[in-house]
Structure formats: structure tokens, C-alpha cells
Design an enzyme around this catalytic site. Structure first.
Site, PDB file in Angstrom:
ATOM      1  N   LYS A  42      34.487 -64.125 -52.214  1.00  0.00           N
ATOM      2  CA  LYS A  42      33.934 -65.453 -52.149  1.00  0.00           C
ATOM      3  C   LYS A  42      33.109 -65.473 -50.833  1.00  0.00           C
ATOM      4  O   LYS A  42      31.870 -65.895 -50.633  1.00  0.00           O
ATOM      5  CB  LYS A  42      34.792 -66.538 -52.113  1.00  0.00           C
ATOM      6  CG  LYS A  42      34.199 -67.920 -52.359  1.00  0.00           C
ATOM      7  CD  LYS A  42      35.319 -69.069 -52.551  1.00  0.00           C
ATOM      8  CE  LYS A  42      35.926 -68.705 -53.702  1.00  0.00           C
ATOM      9  NZ  LYS A  42      36.902 -69.854 -54.378  1.00  0.00           N
ATOM     10  N   ARG A 111      39.305 -72.852 -49.145  1.00  0.00           N
ATOM     11  CA  ARG A 111      39.148 -72.211 -50.352  1.00  0.00           C
ATOM     12  C   ARG A 111      39.695 -70.563 -50.073  1.00  0.00           C
ATOM     13  O   ARG A 111      39.356 -70.065 -49.094  1.00  0.00           O
ATOM     14  CB  ARG A 111      37.841 -72.199 -50.772  1.00  0.00           C
ATOM     15  CG  ARG A 111      37.247 -73.661 -50.990  1.00  0.00           C
ATOM     16  CD  ARG A 111      35.860 -73.689 -51.790  1.00  0.00           C
ATOM     17  NE  ARG A 111      35.895 -73.518 -52.822  1.00  0.00           N
ATOM     18  CZ  ARG A 111      34.743 -73.296 -53.322  1.00  0.00           C
ATOM     19  NH1 ARG A 111      33.489 -73.181 -53.126  1.00  0.00           N
ATOM     20  NH2 ARG A 111      34.637 -73.162 -55.009  1.00  0.00           N
ATOM     21  N   GLY A 120      41.510 -69.513 -60.545  1.00  0.00           N
ATOM     22  CA  GLY A 120      42.622 -70.262 -60.515  1.00  0.00           C
ATOM     23  C   GLY A 120      43.880 -69.875 -60.095  1.00  0.00           C
ATOM     24  O   GLY A 120      44.814 -70.854 -60.164  1.00  0.00           O
ATOM     25  N   MET A 122      44.826 -68.860 -56.881  1.00  0.00           N
ATOM     26  CA  MET A 122      45.229 -69.223 -55.798  1.00  0.00           C
ATOM     27  C   MET A 122      44.610 -70.637 -55.296  1.00  0.00           C
ATOM     28  O   MET A 122      43.872 -71.250 -55.965  1.00  0.00           O
ATOM     29  CB  MET A 122      44.844 -68.127 -54.988  1.00  0.00           C
ATOM     30  CG  MET A 122      45.560 -66.900 -55.075  1.00  0.00           C
ATOM     31  SD  MET A 122      45.005 -65.382 -53.676  1.00  0.00           S
ATOM     32  CE  MET A 122      43.160 -65.096 -54.344  1.00  0.00           C
ATOM     33  N   ARG A 356      29.251 -64.708 -57.795  1.00  0.00           N
ATOM     34  CA  ARG A 356      29.911 -63.571 -57.846  1.00  0.00           C
ATOM     35  C   ARG A 356      29.349 -62.724 -59.098  1.00  0.00           C
ATOM     36  O   ARG A 356      28.651 -63.417 -60.063  1.00  0.00           O
ATOM     37  CB  ARG A 356      31.271 -63.716 -58.027  1.00  0.00           C
ATOM     38  CG  ARG A 356      31.560 -64.706 -59.192  1.00  0.00           C
ATOM     39  CD  ARG A 356      32.891 -65.138 -59.228  1.00  0.00           C
ATOM     40  NE  ARG A 356      33.513 -66.234 -60.120  1.00  0.00           N
ATOM     41  CZ  ARG A 356      34.541 -67.020 -60.046  1.00  0.00           C
ATOM     42  NH1 ARG A 356      35.645 -66.803 -58.890  1.00  0.00           N
ATOM     43  NH2 ARG A 356      34.677 -67.862 -60.931  1.00  0.00           N
ATOM     44  N   HIS A 472      38.910 -73.370 -66.792  1.00  0.00           N
ATOM     45  CA  HIS A 472      40.173 -72.425 -66.638  1.00  0.00           C
ATOM     46  C   HIS A 472      40.516 -71.540 -67.743  1.00  0.00           C
ATOM     47  O   HIS A 472      40.454 -70.331 -67.557  1.00  0.00           O
ATOM     48  CB  HIS A 472      41.247 -72.932 -65.860  1.00  0.00           C
ATOM     49  CG  HIS A 472      42.364 -72.158 -65.589  1.00  0.00           C
ATOM     50  ND1 HIS A 472      43.300 -72.086 -66.739  1.00  0.00           N
ATOM     51  CD2 HIS A 472      42.786 -71.461 -64.602  1.00  0.00           C
ATOM     52  CE1 HIS A 472      44.262 -71.242 -66.251  1.00  0.00           C
ATOM     53  NE2 HIS A 472      43.887 -70.727 -65.012  1.00  0.00           N
ATOM     54  N   SER A 802      48.043 -26.998 -73.395  1.00  0.00           N
ATOM     55  CA  SER A 802      47.823 -28.126 -73.805  1.00  0.00           C
ATOM     56  C   SER A 802      49.080 -29.155 -73.203  1.00  0.00           C
ATOM     57  O   SER A 802      50.156 -28.937 -73.330  1.00  0.00           O
ATOM     58  CB  SER A 802      47.622 -28.484 -75.256  1.00  0.00           C
ATOM     59  OG  SER A 802      47.521 -29.742 -75.513  1.00  0.00           O
ATOM     60  N   CYS A 870      47.289 -33.584 -74.967  1.00  0.00           N
ATOM     61  CA  CYS A 870      47.627 -33.892 -76.331  1.00  0.00           C
ATOM     62  C   CYS A 870      48.469 -35.145 -76.345  1.00  0.00           C
ATOM     63  O   CYS A 870      48.615 -35.522 -77.324  1.00  0.00           O
ATOM     64  CB  CYS A 870      47.762 -32.790 -77.190  1.00  0.00           C
ATOM     65  SG  CYS A 870      49.283 -32.126 -76.930  1.00  0.00           S
ATOM     66  N   TYR A 890      39.158 -30.592 -71.758  1.00  0.00           N
ATOM     67  CA  TYR A 890      39.324 -31.662 -73.137  1.00  0.00           C
ATOM     68  C   TYR A 890      40.599 -32.548 -73.135  1.00  0.00           C
ATOM     69  O   TYR A 890      41.569 -32.237 -72.446  1.00  0.00           O
ATOM     70  CB  TYR A 890      39.099 -31.175 -74.579  1.00  0.00           C
ATOM     71  CG  TYR A 890      40.373 -30.227 -74.961  1.00  0.00           C
ATOM     72  CD1 TYR A 890      41.568 -31.013 -75.647  1.00  0.00           C
ATOM     73  CD2 TYR A 890      40.692 -29.144 -74.883  1.00  0.00           C
ATOM     74  CE1 TYR A 890      42.594 -30.346 -76.118  1.00  0.00           C
ATOM     75  CE2 TYR A 890      41.826 -28.251 -75.038  1.00  0.00           C
ATOM     76  CZ  TYR A 890      42.869 -29.172 -76.003  1.00  0.00           C
ATOM     77  OH  TYR A 890      43.952 -28.095 -76.258  1.00  0.00           O
TER      78      TYR A 890
END
Length: 918
Positions: A42, A111, A120, A122, A356, A472, A802, A870, A890
Site C-alpha cells: 500500500k 492503515r 481485511g 489486518m 495494487r 470482503h 527416478s 515420479c 523430466y
């Protein structure tokens, strides 16, 4: 803050470890958007808007570093008070008034603002500086508007009492409701100045009764207490829960923004709103947001008064509307992304309070990313950073069947898409309780607040009768990927009686409801679901077109193309039969990374393996193997045909023996009953003796994997022969089989060498019999710590590794997944010992360190060593990035997770190439 407990105050000059040279306060003119670590999101964005010349009320930001000192030492840095005083003096000079002065007060908001958005979670306090003396001065500022002044004062006492002093917020709400009831009105804007004066008096008494002290009249004390309350709010239960949910580090702290107040509650020419540069639910361009006349910001977010669509602002105040549209375009072009904007209009003057990068739904994320590429604002690499695998997984969830018979209850605002079905619950406690009992629930509230977070997490979806897309409930649900419908006004929610009503229809707690977050529709009962269009696209059953679903499919198609062009990691599937293999191939699999042959012997074939295990003589064992060979060969022929031209890694038999033997208790009872009837079954007696002989206290660490192959002669040889003969059959049929044989649970190179010698001999015999060079490769699964630590030796006998990260995680941590997830994982997650289950995302410090070490040692011995993973970590987004970093070739995962792995492999490559421009 706990109830009835005052926080520390910043006036104290007690212990601080901070250096005197450290700067703890920045004016809005000093920062920029790149200082989020220091100024929070903010504060950094307020500074950025100030630098852009946008109308931002003057103010300053207290850094996250000050918060860290406060949280570590229990007190604010000793330098902070002087720095705040200096910046407050400058602010007062700029505004031409002093904080809280009686005749012409400067008021400020305090704030929170962490690096990452935590909507919402804090605390915020508005109207700091109002007192019994300055409320009359505020009325004079407002041209004698006493109603506005007293409304602002009651808001301060209510917010300050709850947030800073820990007073139960319900006490204020009840007093407010009583005042409205006495006047026979429904909204607080209908309260007059005299009513609000009485309400202020009640609110002050609530504070003094609850706290044993009067509401503070000194403006600087109010501000200092509010600053510390914001610091404290970083560690509230709801904030910590949200951080765990969103995987936000707990040591960042929050910044505090002190901003001169502008007022949206000065009358019909004033108001407050939230705007988005694009629709956060769909991604479509247009005018999106909510506006509320004669209101302050918390009225919009709380959802206690229903807003009007932002587009209506053009009729209410065209000058402000046009200016806002221009600013929105400026911000989106500057940030190159969807922007979420908070604004206030004070008597026709537009002020920007926040911007934001906005949270958006999964579908919107994909659409917006491709739109921004088309507009030339970002490139393909950046587009990959605007989406993620979790969002893609959400898009693959089912949706409601449009042809199903439904009973419509009502319609609200489509706040966060998805198809959610569950039992109606009316409070968070019940949502959590029922969810932990295995029930699917829909949390239904008039409006949600931060205290509802745990219930929102537990619920399948959220339904509110108030609020809009910026409430909210909507913002938090979108961030979590939860289905949400807001502002369903025709639905009357009665939380005390635990029911909702729509006309004559009553839905009691426990009744099933269905909510559609894409349309805003709410249905009574369970609505059937159908496959997602994105899944249909991956399976080749849907193509891009003109309607909304096809538009989403086209965006997904383009993003996947970006990822596939960039990724280095190949993506294979964990598949044990031809059907799964074919589906995996449609989903983009580039081979099979794990075929678990023990899965081929469950069900009807289980008895054949049982005979093999129980064989007493060579003849019995050879007969059992002879019976298994053709079945295995046919299995592999079908698998190689489905994956023709692509590698197929076949893991030799790796069952804990108990999976193929009868339960010892059940068998013992059966034998005892038969003996009591003098009807003993010879086979059951023999079986019971064998089960006792082979019984293991911990089968996961017993006779399995390579150990089984060494103890039962011919077992692995039979499987290798079946693989080789199946490959030969496919070659004779002009196919292109690419089989890889994997020996499981190897802990020492000697085990691997013995099995490899046997396998090579069998392969040579098959090649000679068919006159074919099969080119079968032999490797091992690294799933034991010792194997990882001796990988250099094991690589001498293995052509590929693997990593079986499921078992490796179990053996590194020393716990059984099946047992511990149900016993203590919840407690470990709640206490923060785990940020996430190590079975869900790879433990980089422990398991990951062994993987990295094994990769380095294995490739040092054999530079061309092929490396894969895997375990199911192969489909986890964060883990895929780790496997890219350590240099695997992979990843392999279940078919449904293949698109997610492909996307994350592309994102990992884009990030590592340094193309993230943000």
C-alpha cells in the site's frame, strides 16, 4: 489485541536494537513501487501514484523494519516517535491545520499495508484526531454539517474501540441497531445529528465499561496507539491463518500508512468506491467496480450497504467519473496489469487512496495475460508469470450441468467462479466442525468479516446476502480460488435461527444448496456437475470459438503454447494401464515416468501373486511365474502401443507384502471357526502359517522392492522377460517401443548390480530369439536416503535415476504418510512447524538437499545420466520449480496434473532466464 488490554505506546523510549542511522518513516513523495519490502504494497503504491502526479492525500509510511523491531522487542524503535513527529509537522504545514486542533482539526487514517495483499486481515483506523473538542471544529469545516461530524466521531470510537482497545465489536453493532430501531429506520445514513450524539455517548460508555478507561481525547495518543495496534495485527490469529493459507512468510511485518483524511460521507456529492481496470471475475475489459454515495471506505468493503455499479457514477458525477477513467487507464498502462483502485470523492474532488495489482479469478488471469500480450504491454515470458498452476487446476474443476433440472433460490453477484455444492451453515465454527467431519458445506452470511476466515477456508463456497464484487467475501474468495456469490438481496439470512428464507421457501442449516460463482445463481439441493471446458479442450473435445467458454479455452491454449515453447523439463505421466496412458498423452504427456506393476496384480490377479509368494518349491514358483508371464506381456504391449514413440519407465514389482496377503486377523478368525467346526481348510492353514512367517510390523520398510526380487528367484526375471517380449512384439508390429526398466528401493549398488546382471541376460536371450536390438535401458528409483548419499556409486550401474520423493520423504522424516497425516499434521500446520505438508510440496532443506546431492554425484559419475522424479511432487507447482533448478530432465505425475506441470515447467524456465520484468 486481546480484549480490555491496552497496547504499548510509541512514546516509550525503551529498548530498541535498531541503528540510529536507520530511517523508519518515508513521506509519500519519497518512495516508489519497488520498495514493497520496506514500505509494504500500500505504501509503495501510494508513493508511486504520488510520483505519477495523481491526486493522493498527503501522508507518510512507517516501514516494515519498524514493525519488526516492535514485534521482536515488544516496543517501537526509540527513534520512531521523533521521526513520526517530524513527518507529522510537515504534513500539518502542508495541510494548514494541526492534528486534532479544536477549531480546525487535521484528521488522519492509520492503515496497515504488508508487502503482499492480505485483504481485511489486518487493522485500519479512520478519523484519528477527533475528540469531544474537535468534533465541533470538524462540523465547521464541513459548513456546519453536524451530522457528518458526529457520524465521523462515532465511527472513530467504534473502530478504535474494537481495533485498538479490544472491545467486542458486537457491543457497538447492537447499540447502532438499537438506535436505528428506535428511529424505525434501516440504514445508518438516516440517523440525524442528535441521534449520533447520543450514539457517541453510548459508544464512549461501552469503551469505559469494557476497558476501565475513557476513550482517549489526545489526538497524538490516538495515533500512537493506532500505529501499534496495526503492528500487533500482523500476528492476530486471522492474519496468521491467512498467511498459512496463502504461503506468505511470517517474518515480513507490516508497514503503517498515516494519511490525511478525505471524506466520502459529506453528503450526496461525496462517496467512496472500488474500481478495477478489468473485470476481476472474467478478465473482460470495461467499467467494473462499486460506488457508494455518502459513505466511507469501510462501508463498501464491509458490505453492510449495497453499492451501485461503478458505471452509474457517470450520471452522479460525470467530472469525477471521467477523471477516474483517465487515471485507471494511466495506472493499468503503468503497472501493465489489472489494477484494483480505492477512491473517495469529497464534494466533487476525486482522491486516490490505494492501487495494487488486483486479485483475479483463474479464468480472468489467463484472459488478462493474453490480452496484455496482444496489447503489447507484456511479452510471452511475462504472461507466464501472470498465471500459475494452481489457477489452471481450478479451471479444470467441473461446472454445473446447464441441462439439469434445478430449483432456483435466488441470484446474486458472480464474485468468484466455480460450482460449489454443500450443506448450508451459518457461522464459521460450524463450517470448520462439519468440514473436519467430512461434510461439504456452503458458508452463508449476511456479510463476512475477517473473523470468518477459517470458515471460508473450510467451506466449498461462500454466499452472502449483502456486498458486491469488492466486498470482503468477494476479495478473499477470489484470492483463495473459492466459489462465491455475494449480494443476493432477495435471500434473507437469519444467522441466529440458522436459516435463510426466499419468499415462502426456508432453507435450514444442514439443507443442501448449490451456488454458481460464474452466474451468481443459487439453487436449492444438489445440482449435477459436468466436466470443465478446459478439461474437454485438453482431451481434444473442445476447440476455440466465439462464446465465453471457448474464449477461456483459447487463452489457456495460448498460455500452454508459451509454456511448452520455453520449458526445459519434459513432463511424463504416472500411468499403469493403456487407458490412463492414452488420457495422459492427450493431456500432453511426453512418456510414462512410472508404471507401477504391482497395480497390475490387484483384484482378480491378486491370488496369482499370493501363490507365488507362498510357493514352497522351485516347481511351484516356476509354475506361478509361468502363469504371470503372458498377462504381464499383454499389459506391456498395450502400454507400449498407447505410448508409441515415447519412453515408458516400468518399475518392477514393489508391493509391501501385506497388500497381496490376507489380513492376519481375518484369516486367523476364519481358521479358528473352521477348526471349531472340525472343517479345517488345508490351504487356509498353510496360508496362515505363511502370513505369520511373513508378517511385518512396518511393511513399508520390509520385504519389498529389490529385496523381494532377490528373495524370490525369477520374479524380476519374469517381469524383464515380459517387458522385452512385449517390446519385441511391438517392433515386429512396426511400432516404436521405448521401454526403461526401473529397479525399486535400491539402497546399495550391489543390489542393483545383481538384478542388472539377471536382466541383461534375459534381454539378451529375447533379442537373440527375435533377432532384434531392443535398446532397453536399466535404472533405479532413488527413494532411500542411503541411495541418495551413495548416488555416485549407484550411477555406475544405472543409466537413469527416478526420484521416488513420496518414499524419500517418509524415510527422511521418519514417518508414515498414511498414519501421520491423520494424526498430527493438522497440529503441525496450525503451529507453523510446516508451512505446507512435505508430501504436498517438496521439503527443499531436507529431502531437496538429498535430491540435489544425488543429482550432482550421479552426473559426476555418469554425465549422461537421465534424471527424473515420479513422486506426486512432480505435479506440484512449487516442487516443479525446484526440480528445474536442480537440473532434472523430466517430472512425472498423475494424468490430471500434467497440464499443471507443463505450465509450471514453462514458468520456471521463464523465471530462470531472468525474463520476469516486474
Amino acid at each position: 489485541m486481546s480484549e480490555n488490554k491496552e497496547p504499548h505506546v510509541t512514546q516509550s523510549s525503551s529498548a530498541s536494537s535498531a541503528s540510529t542511522a536507520q530511517k523508519f518513516v518515508y513521506d509519500f513523495t519519497e518512495g516508489n513501487r519497488n520498495l514493497k519490502d520496506l514500505l509494504g504494497g500500500k505504501g509503495a503504491n501510494l508513493a508511486e501514484m504520488t510520483n505519477l502526479g495523481l491526486p493522493v492525500p498527503p501522508g507518510f509510511t512507517i516501514t516494515t523494519e519498524a514493525c519488526k523491531v516492535y514485534l521482536d522487542s515488544g516496543d517501537a524503535p526509540k527513534e520512531l516517535r521523533d521521526e513520526v513527529s517530524a513527518h507529522l509537522d510537515a504534513l500539518e504545514a502542508k495541510m494548514g491545520k494541526k492534528l486534532g486542533q479544536a477549531d480546525d482539526p487535521l484528521l488522519v487514517s492509520v492503515r496497515s499495508g504488508a508487502k503482499f495483499s492480505m485483504p481485511g486481515m489486518m487493522d485500519t483506523v479512520l478519523n484519528i484526531g477527533l475528540s469531544d473538542a474537535s468534533v465541533t471544529g470538524l462540523a465547521k469545516q464541513a459548513g456546519g454539517n453536524e451530522r457528518f461530524a458526529w457520524d465521523s466521531y462515532r465511527r472513530l470510537i467504534q473502530m478504535f474501540g474494537k481495533t485498538v482497545l479490544g472491545v467486542d465489536g458486537e457491543l457497538f453493532e447492537e447499540a447502532l441497531e438499537e438506535a436505528k430501531t428506535a428511529k424505525k429506520i434501516k440504514v445508518d445514513t438516516d440517523l440525524e445529528a442528535a441521534d449520533l450524539k447520543k450514539l457517541v455517548k453510548k459508544f464512549k460508555k461501552i469503551v469505559s465499561d469494557a476497558c476501565g478507561r475513557d476513550f482517549p481525547q489526545d489526538a497524538r495518543e490516538q495515533m500512537d496507539l493506532a500505529i501499534n495496534a496495526v503492528f500487533d495485527s500482523w500476528n492476530t490469529d486471522r492474519a496468521k491463518l491467512y498467511r498459512r493459507q496463502e504461503r506468505i512468510p511470517g517474518d515480513l511485518g507490516t508497514a503503517v500508512n498515516v494519511c490525511s483524511m478525505v471524506f466520502g460521507n459529506l453528503g450526496p456529492d461525496s462517496g467512496t468506491g472500488v474500481a478495477f481496470t478489468r473485470d476481476p471475475a472474467s478478465g473482460h475489459q470495461g467499467v467494473y467496480g462499486d460506488y457508494l454515495q455518502n459513505a466511507q471506505g469501510e462501508d463498501v468493503v464491509a458490505g453492510i450497504r449495497n453499492t451501485v455499479p461503478l458505471a452509474e457514477l457517470e450520471q452522479l458525477d460525470k467530472k469525477s467519473y471521467d477523471q477516474l477513467m483517465q487515471i485507471m487507464e494511466t495506472l493499468e498502462t503503468h503497472y501493465k496489469d489489472l489494477c484494483d483502485i480505492e477512491f473517495t470523492i469529497e464534494r466533487g474532488q476525486l482522491w486516490m487512496l490505494q492501487t495494487r495489482v488486483g486479485k483475479r479469478t483463474a479464468g480472468a488471469a489467463f484472459r488478462i495475460a493474453t490480452q496484455l500480450v496482444d496489447q503489447g504491454l507484456i511479452d510471452e515470458a511475462e504472461a507466464l508469470q501472470r498465471v500459475n498452476g494452481a489457477q489452471l487446476a481450478q479451471l479444470m474443476f467441473p461446472r454445473f450441468d446447464e441441462d439439469a433440472k434445478t430449483q432456483l433460490l435466488g441470484r446474486g453477484i458472480a464474485a468468484s467462479p466455480g460450482a460449489a455444492v454443500g450443506k448450508a451453515v451459518f457461522d464459521s465454527y460450524t463450517a470448520v466442525k462439519w468440514s473436519r467431519s467430512g461434510e461439504k458445506v456452503i458458508l452463508i452470511r449476511r456479510e463476512t468479516n475477517p473473523d470468518d476466515l477459517d470458515g471460508m477456508i473450510a467451506a466449498e463456497g461462500i454466499l452472502t446476502s449483502r456486498g458486491g464484487k469488492t466486498s470482503h467475501a468477494a476479495v478473499v474468495a477470489r484470492g483463495m480460488g473459492k466459489t462465491c456469490v455475494c449480494g443476493a438481496e432477495e435471500i434473507e439470512v437469519d444467522t441466529k435461527r440458522r436459516r435463510l428464507t426466499v419468499g415462502d421457501t426456508v432453507v435450514e442449516e444442514g439443507d443442501v444448496v448449490s451456488i454458481d460463482g460464474s452466474s451468481g445463481k443459487v439453487y436449492l439441493g444438489e445440482v449435477p456437475v459436468v466436466p470443465s471446458p478446459v478439461v474437454e479442450f485438453f482431451e481434444g473435445r473442445m476447440h476455440a470459438g466465439a462464446d465465453d467458454a471457448d474464449e477461456l479455452v483459447e487463452a489457456v491454449h495460448r498460455i500452454m503454447a508459451y509454456a511448452d515453447r520455453r520449458r526445459r523439463l519434459r513432463v511424463r505421466a504416472n500411468a499403469d494401464n493403456a487407458e490412463d496412458a492414452l488420457r495422459a498423452r492427450r493431456f500432453g504427456a511426453q512418456g510414462i515416468g512410472l508404471c507401477r506393476t504391482e497395480h497390475m496384480f490387484l483384484g482378480e490377479r491378486r491370488e496369482m501373486v499370493e501363490h507365488l509368494i507362498l510357493a514352497d518349491t522351485d516347481t511351484e514358483r516356476e509354475e506361478a511365474l509361468k502363469g504371470l508371464l503372458p498377462l504381464q506381456k499383454q499389459d506391456f504391449i498395450e502400454l507400449f502401443e498407447a505410448m508409441d514413440g515415447l519412453p515408458v519407465t516400468v518399475r518392477l514389482l514393489d508391493p509391501p507384502l501385506h497388500e497381496f496377503l490376507p489380513d492376519i486377523t481375518e484369516l486367523s478368525v476364519r481358521v479358528a471357526l473352521a477348526e471349531s467346526r472340525k472343517d479345517a481348510n488345508e490351504n487356509d492353514l498353510r496360508l496362515l502359517q505363511a502370513v505369520h512367517r511373513l508378517h511385518e510390523q512396518n511393511p513399508m520398510l520390509g520385504l519389498r522392492g529389490v529385496r523381494l526380487g532377490l528373495v524370490i528367484p525369477g520374479l524380476f526375471g519374469m517381469q524383464v522377460r515380459a517387458i522385452a517380449e512385449a517390446a519385441a512384439a511391438r517392433k515386429n508390429a512396426k511400432g516404436d517401443p521405448r521401454a526403461e526398466i526401473m529397479i525399486p528401493l535400491v539402497g546399495t549398488v550391489q543390489e542393483l548390480e545383481i538384478v542388472r546382471d539377471e536382466a541383461e541376460q534375459v534381454i539378451a536371450e529375447v533379442e537373440a530369439a527375435h533377432g532384434i536390438d531392443l535398446k532397453l535401458s536399466l535404472g533405479t528409483m532413488i527413494e532411500l536416503p542411503r541411495a541418495a548419499l551413495t548416488a555416485g556409486q549407484i550411477a555406475e550401474a544405472a543409466e537413469f535415476f527416478s526420484f521416488g520423493t513420496n518414499d524419500l520423504t517418509q524415510t527422511v522424516w521418519g514417518f508414515s504418510r498414511d498414519d501421520v497425516e491423520a494424526s498430527f499434521f493438522t497440529a503441525y500446520l496450525e503451529k507453523g512447524i510446516f508451512g505446507v505438508s512435505p508430501f504436498e510440496t517438496i521439503d527443499r532443506d531436507g529431502v531437496g538437499a538429498l535430491v540435489r546431492s544425488a543429482v550432482e554425484a550421479g552426473r559426476k559419475t555418469r554425465p549422461d545420466l537421465k534424471l527424473g522424479v515420479c513422486g506426486e511432487h512432480g505435479g506440484d507447482p512449487e516442487s516443479v520449480h525446484f526440480f528445474h533448478e536442480v537440473g532434472l530432465d523430466y517430472v512425472s505425475c498423475s494424468p490430471f496434473r500434467i497440464p499443471v506441470a507443463r505450465l509450471e515447467a514453462g514458468r520456471a524456465a521463464a523465471q530462470s532466464s531472468g525474463s520476469d520484468s516486474r
